[in-house]
Design a protein around this motif. Structure first.
Motif, mmCIF file in Angstrom:
data_model
loop_
_atom_site.group_PDB
_atom_site.id
_atom_site.type_symbol
_atom_site.label_atom_id
_atom_site.label_comp_id
_atom_site.label_asym_id
_atom_site.label_seq_id
_atom_site.Cartn_x
_atom_site.Cartn_y
_atom_site.Cartn_z
ATOM 1 N N GLN A 59 133.100 74.238 65.116
ATOM 2 C CA GLN A 59 134.376 73.535 65.068
ATOM 3 C C GLN A 59 135.501 74.391 65.640
ATOM 4 O O GLN A 59 136.426 73.883 66.265
ATOM 5 N N PHE A 60 135.439 75.697 65.411
ATOM 6 C CA PHE A 60 136.433 76.593 66.005
ATOM 7 C C PHE A 60 136.367 76.529 67.539
ATOM 8 O O PHE A 60 137.395 76.512 68.216
ATOM 9 N N VAL A 61 135.145 76.485 68.077
ATOM 10 C CA VAL A 61 134.979 76.386 69.524
ATOM 11 C C VAL A 61 135.502 75.044 70.023
ATOM 12 O O VAL A 61 136.176 74.962 71.058
ATOM 13 N N MET A 62 135.206 73.976 69.288
ATOM 14 C CA MET A 62 135.681 72.654 69.671
ATOM 15 C C MET A 62 137.206 72.616 69.742
ATOM 16 O O MET A 62 137.787 72.095 70.699
ATOM 17 N N VAL A 63 137.846 73.166 68.720
ATOM 18 C CA VAL A 63 139.309 73.161 68.683
ATOM 19 C C VAL A 63 139.863 74.028 69.808
ATOM 20 O O VAL A 63 140.861 73.673 70.459
ATOM 21 N N LEU A 70 139.631 65.846 77.592
ATOM 22 C CA LEU A 70 138.639 66.598 76.841
ATOM 23 C C LEU A 70 137.361 66.816 77.656
ATOM 24 O O LEU A 70 136.781 65.861 78.181
ATOM 25 N N PRO A 71 136.894 68.064 77.746
ATOM 26 C CA PRO A 71 135.632 68.350 78.449
ATOM 27 C C PRO A 71 134.443 68.039 77.533
ATOM 28 O O PRO A 71 133.842 68.944 76.942
ATOM 29 N N ILE A 72 134.108 66.779 77.405
ATOM 30 C CA ILE A 72 133.097 66.337 76.439
ATOM 31 C C ILE A 72 131.762 67.038 76.652
ATOM 32 O O ILE A 72 131.130 67.526 75.706
ATOM 33 N N ALA A 73 131.302 67.089 77.900
ATOM 34 C CA ALA A 73 129.998 67.703 78.187
ATOM 35 C C ALA A 73 129.994 69.180 77.815
ATOM 36 O O ALA A 73 129.035 69.681 77.199
ATOM 37 N N GLU A 74 131.056 69.897 78.171
ATOM 38 C CA GLU A 74 131.128 71.326 77.872
ATOM 39 C C GLU A 74 131.202 71.577 76.371
ATOM 40 O O GLU A 74 130.558 72.497 75.861
ATOM 41 N N ILE A 75 131.973 70.765 75.663
ATOM 42 C CA ILE A 75 132.080 70.918 74.210
ATOM 43 C C ILE A 75 130.735 70.657 73.548
ATOM 44 O O ILE A 75 130.296 71.402 72.658
ATOM 45 N N THR A 76 130.043 69.604 73.991
ATOM 46 C CA THR A 76 128.735 69.264 73.417
ATOM 47 C C THR A 76 127.734 70.397 73.623
ATOM 48 O O THR A 76 127.007 70.782 72.702
#
Length: 235
Positions: A59-63, A70-76
């Motif tokens: 979650q820290f990385v997501m935030v 939003l870079p959805i692919a990179e976040i996933t």
């Protein structure tokens, strides 16, 4: 009726056992809430993230990556890499789940965090417990996590430098104390040193959170080799 009462007792016991880390989990969560508020996340977006992801480091990385668009692919991908350690955690819990259905395992594992996993395994080595103890701990940790993140979100405008108060180190301190509860003696020294050395080397050479996986696998392999060697030498 007896089984239902026993499950309730295990659930309460797991919840109670994890109260010792609840304050630290909430404090750690408040740091995430502060950062989320600074990134413009609403409180309900943060709550949905808590309930669906429920993994502090991820979650820290997501935030941290929360920039429009939003870079959805990179976040996933980042979340998947960071949470690969749960493959090892899940494997370590297999003796606890030996009579649990696949659906039950999935439900229980969703609420597995580092803290309630560590406390569950420490208790498992001392007495017979069921997955309901793990679930009770997960409910306790998640309640503390949600409370901390939402309070931190509300105070985001007040505390602008959480690292100044050492709040960013609270999780590390708590989990380090929990890890040392597993120390069984000199036989653990080589696997622990191997895991630490490989993790440090991987952190220097590899991007992201691969050092978690590399260190864990290296330590587990050394422990397995030592265990097999000991069994072969036993007459």
């Amino acid at each position: 009726m007896h089984d239902r009462k026993k499950r309730q007792q295990e659930l309460i016991a797991g919840f109670t056992a994890n109260l010792v880390v609840a304050a630290s989990v909430g404090t750690y969560g408040s740091v995430l809430g502060l950062l989320a508020a600074q990134k413009g996340l609403s409180w309900y977006q943060l709550l949905i993230m808590n309930l669906s992801v429920f993994a502090g480091s991820a979650q820290f990385v997501m935030v941290d990556m929360w920039f429009p668009p939003l870079p959805i692919a990179e976040i996933t991908l980042a979340v998947l890499v960071i949470n690969m350690r749960y493959l090892l955690i899940g494997a370590s819990l297999s003796p606890l789940f030996h009579k649990t259905s696949l659906g039950g395992k999935m439900a229980f594992m969703h609420l597995v965090a580092d803290e309630n996993w560590a406390i569950t395994m420490a208790r498992f080595h001392k007495e017979t417990i069921s997955p309901w103890f793990l679930l009770g701990g997960g409910l306790c940790v998640q309640a503390a996590w949600c409370t901390g993140t939402l309070l931190g979100h509300g105070l985001g405008a007040v505390i602008t430098e959480p690292e100044r108060y050492g709040l960013d180190f609270s999780f590390v301190a708590v989990f380090t104390a929990l890890v040392f509860s597993f120390w069984k003696g000199r036989s653990d020294l080589l696997p622990w040193l191997t895991a630490a050395a490989v993790a440090v080397g991987s952190e220097l050479l590899l991007p992201g959170k691969w050092y978690i996986i590399c260190g864990g696998i290296a330590g587990a392999l050394v422990a397995a080799c030592l265990s097999n060697k000991g069994q072969q030498e036993t007459p």
